[in-house]
Design a protein around this motif. Structure first.
Motif, short mmCIF file in Angstrom:
data_model
loop_
_atom_site.label_atom_id
_atom_site.label_comp_id
_atom_site.label_asym_id
_atom_site.label_seq_id
_atom_site.Cartn_x
_atom_site.Cartn_y
_atom_site.Cartn_z
N ILE A 57 1.29 38.06 6.05
CA ILE A 57 0.94 36.76 4.92
C ILE A 57 1.83 35.58 5.34
CG2 ILE A 57 0.11 38.25 2.98
CD1 ILE A 57 2.93 38.13 2.00
N PRO A 58 1.38 34.65 4.94
CA PRO A 58 1.84 33.14 5.30
C PRO A 58 3.53 33.34 4.53
CG PRO A 58 -0.32 33.00 4.38
CD PRO A 58 0.14 34.15 4.31
N LEU A 59 4.29 32.53 5.20
CA LEU A 59 5.45 32.33 4.54
C LEU A 59 5.65 31.67 3.57
CD1 LEU A 59 8.70 32.53 5.01
CD2 LEU A 59 8.65 30.79 6.65
N VAL A 60 4.85 30.59 3.49
CA VAL A 60 4.42 29.91 2.17
C VAL A 60 4.17 30.86 0.96
CG1 VAL A 60 3.11 28.13 0.63
CG2 VAL A 60 3.79 27.69 3.32
N MET A 61 3.29 31.74 1.16
CA MET A 61 3.26 32.85 -0.03
C MET A 61 4.05 33.67 -0.16
SD MET A 61 0.27 32.28 -1.47
CE MET A 61 0.26 33.58 -2.43
N VAL A 62 5.04 34.08 0.82
CA VAL A 62 6.10 34.76 0.73
C VAL A 62 7.05 34.10 -0.12
CG1 VAL A 62 8.16 35.84 1.71
CG2 VAL A 62 5.82 35.99 2.73
N LEU A 63 7.32 32.75 0.01
CA LEU A 63 8.53 31.84 -0.70
C LEU A 63 7.87 31.99 -2.23
CD1 LEU A 63 9.24 29.10 1.89
CD2 LEU A 63 10.75 30.64 0.73
N LEU A 64 6.38 31.79 -2.49
CA LEU A 64 5.94 31.45 -3.86
C LEU A 64 6.17 32.82 -4.49
CD1 LEU A 64 2.80 29.52 -3.26
CD2 LEU A 64 4.92 28.65 -4.16
N TRP A 65 6.09 34.00 -3.95
CA TRP A 65 6.19 35.37 -4.27
C TRP A 65 7.47 35.54 -4.84
CZ3 TRP A 65 3.60 39.08 -6.71
CH2 TRP A 65 2.53 39.38 -6.25
N PHE A 66 8.54 34.95 -3.82
CA PHE A 66 9.65 35.54 -4.41
C PHE A 66 10.37 34.49 -5.30
CE2 PHE A 66 9.59 38.33 -0.74
CZ PHE A 66 10.24 39.28 -1.29
N TYR A 67 9.70 33.31 -5.46
CA TYR A 67 10.25 32.46 -6.49
C TYR A 67 9.53 33.05 -7.84
CZ TYR A 67 11.14 27.97 -8.67
OH TYR A 67 11.53 27.01 -9.73
N LEU A 68 8.54 33.48 -7.90
CA LEU A 68 8.03 34.39 -8.80
C LEU A 68 8.84 35.63 -9.37
CD1 LEU A 68 5.85 34.65 -11.12
CD2 LEU A 68 4.61 35.86 -9.58
N LEU A 69 9.40 36.26 -8.54
CA LEU A 69 9.94 37.47 -8.56
C LEU A 69 11.39 37.41 -8.90
CD1 LEU A 69 8.27 39.71 -6.02
CD2 LEU A 69 7.75 39.99 -8.58
N VAL A 70 12.15 36.61 -8.30
CA VAL A 70 13.67 36.73 -8.32
C VAL A 70 14.10 36.15 -9.59
CG1 VAL A 70 15.59 35.51 -7.23
CG2 VAL A 70 13.74 36.46 -5.75
N PRO A 71 13.72 34.90 -10.07
CA PRO A 71 13.92 34.50 -11.41
C PRO A 71 13.98 35.61 -12.70
CG PRO A 71 12.71 32.83 -10.43
CD PRO A 71 12.50 33.92 -9.67
N GLN A 72 12.81 36.27 -12.45
CA GLN A 72 12.70 37.61 -13.51
C GLN A 72 13.55 38.44 -13.28
OE1 GLN A 72 8.65 38.65 -14.02
NE2 GLN A 72 7.95 36.47 -14.50
N LEU A 73 13.97 38.89 -11.88
CA LEU A 73 14.73 39.98 -11.58
C LEU A 73 16.38 39.47 -12.16
CD1 LEU A 73 14.25 41.37 -8.00
CD2 LEU A 73 14.60 42.57 -10.30
N ILE A 74 16.64 38.22 -11.92
CA ILE A 74 17.84 37.75 -12.28
C ILE A 74 18.18 37.96 -13.71
CG2 ILE A 74 19.26 35.71 -12.32
CD1 ILE A 74 18.56 34.87 -9.46
#
Lengths: 253, 224, 242
Positions: free
Chosen positions: B66-83
Motif C-alpha cells: 500500500i502507498p506510504l500516503v495511505m500508511v500515514l493516513l492510517w496511523f494518523y487515524l489510529l495513533v490519536p485514538q491509541l494515545i
C-alpha cells in the motif's frame, strides 16, 4: 444493499458504500471507483512516459562518447535525489511559471482536473523514468560485450544493434525489476492527492471527511490497492513466461 | 521567464531550519526503530517455524503493497485514538507521534527485506562453524551472521535511509510541518511559492546527492 | 569415545547414509575416505549434530547426539571441527577468531583466552599474524588458524571435514604437518580426507564409504595391503595415480 455485504461487519457500517455521495455523482461505491479509475489512468500514462524516457536515458548511458552519457547521468541524479512530492509541486506550481509557452497552455488551455493530471503524469513519468533508466542500463550492461560487436560486424548500424539485438534481451532480463517499478508507480500515484487529483487515496480521505466513516473508507481503499498489487504481479508473471527465451534467463533449454 | 524574488527566503531560514529538525528527527527515529524491528522481522521470516515466518511475510507484504500516503493516513487515524486510550491527557504532538509510528513500522518492512537478503548472503558454512564451536543459534546469529550481514548490507541500508529522508516530506498529507511543509507554507503565505519550492528542491538535491555519493564511495571500498 | 550405531539419513526420498556403524576410541585416529557423494562428509557432520539423521544413534562419551534433550551447544563445545572451506569469521581478526567462543561459550576471561590463543598460534607457526584478518592470510595459513581455533576449546576429539581439499597443492603439507603432530600427541581424530599419505603415517584405522554405506572399516595396514572390496581397490588406484 447492493454489495451483498452485511450492513455491519467487524462492528463497522458497510452500507455507507450504498449511500449517495456528497457530490451527487452516485453512491460512495461509485465514488471510490472514480478514484480507482484515476489511479489507474495516471499510473499507466506515467508508466508510458517513464518507459520511453527511462529507455532513452538508459541507452544513452551505455553509448560511446561523453556528452550523451553525462546528460543521462545528470537526469538520473536530479530525479533520484529530489523527493517525489517536491517534484510534483515543481511540475504543478513552478513549471507553468518558468516555461512561458507551455505555461500559458497549461494554465489557460486546461481545466483544473486536466492540469492535475498532466502534472501528475509528468511527475510520475520523469521520477520513475530515472529508475527505469538505471535498470535499462544494468540490463544492457549484463549482456556480453561481444553481442554489440557481433551486430556491428554483420553490418548493422548502432541504432539497429540496439533495437534488434541488445534491447530485446535486456528488457527480458529486467522484467522483474520493471514490474516492481510499475507497482511503485501505482503506490506513488497517491501523492497526486496532494494537488487535489481525485485518485483513490484522495477519495478515501474525502469519503472519511464527509461521512466520518474513516475505517470503512480506509479499509476499502487499502484492500483495493492490495488487489491491484496482486493483479499486476499475476500479469507480470504471465508476461515473464510469455517472453521467456529458451535456455536464457530462467528459460527452458 | 518572470523575475524571481528570493527576498523572503533569508527571513524564513529559522523556520526552515526548525522544519529540517522535524524531518531529521522522523528520519532518525524511523531508521533506528526500522532497523531493530526489521532485524527481528527478518529473523522471524527466516525461521523454520511456519507461524513466525508467515506472520513476518504478512507484515512485510502488507506494508509494501500500500502507498506510504495511505500508511500515514492510517496511523494518523489510529495513533490519536491509541494515545487517548492509553493516556488521559495527551500532551504529545499527535501529528509528530503519528509520523514517528507510521514511518518506523513502514520502514521496518523495507529494512526487513534488505536484512533478510543480507542474512541469506552469509554462507551456511559460517553458521556451521559457529555451531560447531558450541555457540547457541542465537549466539551464532548475533556474533557471526549479523555482523557480516550488516557490513554487506550497509550501502543498501544507507540508500534506504536516503529514500526515507525524501519520503518524510509526505507527512504533508497529515499536516505536519517538516522542512518541505514549512517551505510550501512560507511560499504560499508570501506569494513566493515558485522560489520556495525551487529552494526546497535544491536543498534536498544537495543533501541527497552528497549522501548518495558517499554511499557510492563506501560501496567501492567494501567491494575491495 | 564416539560410537555410531546403524545411522541412516535421508534427504527427502534420497538416502544419503545407510546403516552406518563404527566407533572411534580415545586416542585413535580414524581416516574416512571414499568417492565424492559417498556420504563421508554428511556422516562426520552428523557426529556433532550439524546434520540431523533419522535413524540410529550417535554417542559421544555416552551422550546421545540425536536425543532432543541433549544440550547440543555444550556437546559441540567439547568436540572440535575443521571445515573444508576453513570458515574463519571474516569480520574478526585471527586472535578474535580464536577467542570468541572461548569467551562467549566457555566464559573464559579475556586474559586467559588470549594467552591460550597466542600459545596455539605459536604452535601452528602463526603467532605473528594474530592481528590480521583472515582474508589477509593464505589458504594454508587460514586452515591452520581454524585448527588452532578448534583446539582453543580444549576438545576431547577433533573432526576434520576434508581439511585440505580446498587448498593449493603447495599448502597442503603445512596443514597436514599440524595434523600429524596433533595425532602424535594422542588427540582423538576423525578425518575425512583423500590424503592417503596422511592415513599411512598416523591413522589407526581406515573407513571406506560408498553410496552412503561403510564398505570397509579396517586397521590401516590391512586396508592398504589388501582392500577387501573392488570399489576400494579402484578408489585407491585412482587416488594413488595422481
Amino acid at each position: 444493499m447492493s454489495l451483498g455485504l452485511p450492513h455491519t461487519f467487524l462492528g463497522l457500517d458497510w452500507s455507507i458504500f450504498a449511500q449517495p455521495a456528497f457530490d451527487r455523482s452516485g453512491t460512495y461505491f461509485q465514488f471510490l471507483l472514480v478514484g480507482l479509475q484515476w489511479t489507474l489512468i495516471i499510473s499507466v500514462l506515467g508508466w508510458a512516459v517513464a518507459f520511453v524516457i527511462g529507455s532513452i536515458a538508459g541507452i544513452m548511458r551505455t553509448l560511446p562518447g561523453r556528452i550523451l552519457p553525462s546528460i543521462a547521468a545528470v537526469y538520473v541524479e536530479v530525479f533520484r535525489n529530489v523527493p517525489l512530492l517536491v517534484q510534483l509541486f515543481l511540475w504543478y506550481f513552478v513549471m507553468p511559471e518558468l516555461i512561458p509557452g507551455i505555461g500559458m497552455w497549461f494554465k489557460q488551455g486546461l481545466n483544473p482536473l486536466l492540469q492535475q493530471m498532466v502534472a501528475a503524469v509528468l511527475c510520475l513519468g520523469f521520477f520513475t523514468g530515472a529508475r527505469v533508466a538505471e535498470q535499462v542500463r544494468s540490463g544492457l550492461g549484463s549482456l556480453p560485450r561481444a553481442q554489440r560487436a557481433a551486430g556491428l560486424a554483420l553490418g548493422l548500424n548502432l541504432m539497429q544493434v540496439y533495437l534488434l539485438i541488445l534491447l530485446p534481451v535486456a528488457y527480458r532480463i529486467i522484467i522483474p525489476t520493471l514490474t516492481s517499478e510499475f507497482l511503485n508507480i501505482i503506490k506513488n500515484s497517491a501523492v497526486a492527492s496532494t494537488i487535489g487529483l481525485v485518485e483513490l487515496s484522495r477519495q478515501s480521505q474525502q469519503l472519511g471527511e464527509f461521512t466520518a466513516h474513516w475505517y470503512e473508507s480506509f479499509i476499502a481503499v487499502t484492500v483495493l490497492y492490495a488487489a491491484i498489487n496482486v493483479a499486476v504481479m499475476l500479469a507480470a508473471r504471465y508476461l515473464e513466461r510469455a517472453a521467456r527465451l529458451p535456455g536464457l534467463v530462467g528459460g527452458h533449454k | 521567464m518572470p523575475a524571481l524574488d528570493w527576498s523572503s527566503i533569508p527571513g524564513a531560514l529559522p523556520f526552515l531550519w526548525n522544519g529540517m529538525l522535524v524531518t531529521l528527527s522522523i528520519t532518525g527515529v524511523a531508521i533506528l526503530v526500522g532497523i531493530v524491528l526489521g532485524t527481528l522481522i527478518a529473523t522471524a521470516r527466516l525461521s523454520a517455524n511456519p507461524i513466525p515466518s508467515s506472520l513476518a511475510a504478512l507484515y512485510v507484504n502488507g506494508f509494501r503493497s500500500i502507498p506510504l500516503v495511505m500508511v500515514l493516513l492510517w496511523f494518523y487515524l489510529l495513533v490519536p485514538q491509541l494515545i487517548q486510550a492509553l493516556f488521559k491527557n495527551p500532551a504529545a504532538d499527535i501529528r509528530l507521534v503519528s509520523a514517528f509510528v507510521a514511518f518506523s513500522l513502514f520502514e521496518a518492512s523495507y529494512y526487513a527485506e534488505i536484512i533478510r537478503a543480507g542474512i541469506q548472503s552469509v554462507s551456511r558454512g559460517q553458521v556451521s562453524a559457529g555451531l560447531a564451536l558450541g555457540m547457541s543459534r542465537a549466539q551464532t546469529m548475533r556474533l557471526i551472521v549479523l555482523p557480516q550481514a550488516f557490513r554487506r548490507m550497509l550501502p543498501l541500508l544507507l540508500t534506504q535511509a536516503i529514500i526515507l529522508f525524501q519520503d518524510t516530506s509526505l507527512v504533508y498529507v497529515i499536516g505536519l510541518s517538516e522542512f518541505f511543509g514549512v517551505a510550501y507554507r512560507t511560499g504560499d503565505r508570501d506569494g513566493t511559492i515558485v522560489e520556495l519550492l525551487l529552494f526546497a528542491g535544491a536543498v534536498y538535491f544537495v543533501l541527497c546527492f552528497a549522501a548518495s555519493s558517499l554511499v557510492r564511495v563506501l560501496q567501492r571500498k567494501i567491494a575491495l | 569415545m564416539i560410537s555410531i550405531q546403524d545411522v541412516s539419513k535421508w534427504y527427502g526420498e534420497f538416502q544419503v547414509l545407510r546403516d552406518c556403524t563404527t566407533r572411534v576410541d580415545k586416542g585413535e585416529v580414524v581416516v574416512v575416505c571414499g568417492p565424492s557423494g559417498s556420504g563421508k562428509s554428511t556422516l562426520i557432520k552428523c557426529v556433532n549434530g550439524l546434520e540431523p539423521f533419522q535413524k540410529g544413534e550417535i554417542r559421544i562419551e555416552n551422550v546421545s547426539v540425536g536425543d532432543r534433550r541433549t544440550n547440543l551447544p555444550r556437546l559441540r563445545a567439547r568436540v572440535g571441527m575443521v571445515f573444508q572451506h576453513f570458515e574463519l569469521f571474516p569480520h574478526l581478526t585471527v586472535m578474535q577468531n580464536l577467542t570468541i567462543a572461548q569467551r562467549r561459550v566457555l566464559k573464559r576471561n579475556v586474559r586467559g583466552a588470549t594467552d591460550k590463543g597466542l600459545a596455539l598460534l605459536e604452535a601452528v607457526g602463526l603467532k605473528a599474524h594474530a592481528q590480521k584478518y583472515p582474508a589477509q592470510l593464505s589458504g594454508g595459513q587460514q586452515q591452520r588458524v581454524a585448527i588452532a581455533r578448534a583446539l582453543a576449546m580444549d576438545p576431547i576429539a577433533m573432526l576434520f571435514d576434508e581439511p585440505t581439499s580446498a587448498l593449493d597443492p603447495e599448502m597442503i603439507k603445512e596443514v597436514l604437518d599440524v595434523m600429524v603432530r596433533l595425532a602424535q600427541d594422542g588427540m582423538t581424530m576423525m578425518v575425512v580426507t583423500h590424503e592417503m599419505g596422511f592415513a599411512r603415517r598416523v591413522a589407526h584405522r581406515v573407513i571406506f564409504m560408498d553410496q552412503g554405506r561403510i564398505v570397509e572399516d579396517r586397521p590401516k595396514d590391512d586396508f592398504f595391503k589388501d582392500p577387501g572390496t573392488e570399489r576400494a581397490q579402484q578408489f585407491l588406484s585412482k587416488i594413488l595415480a595422481h
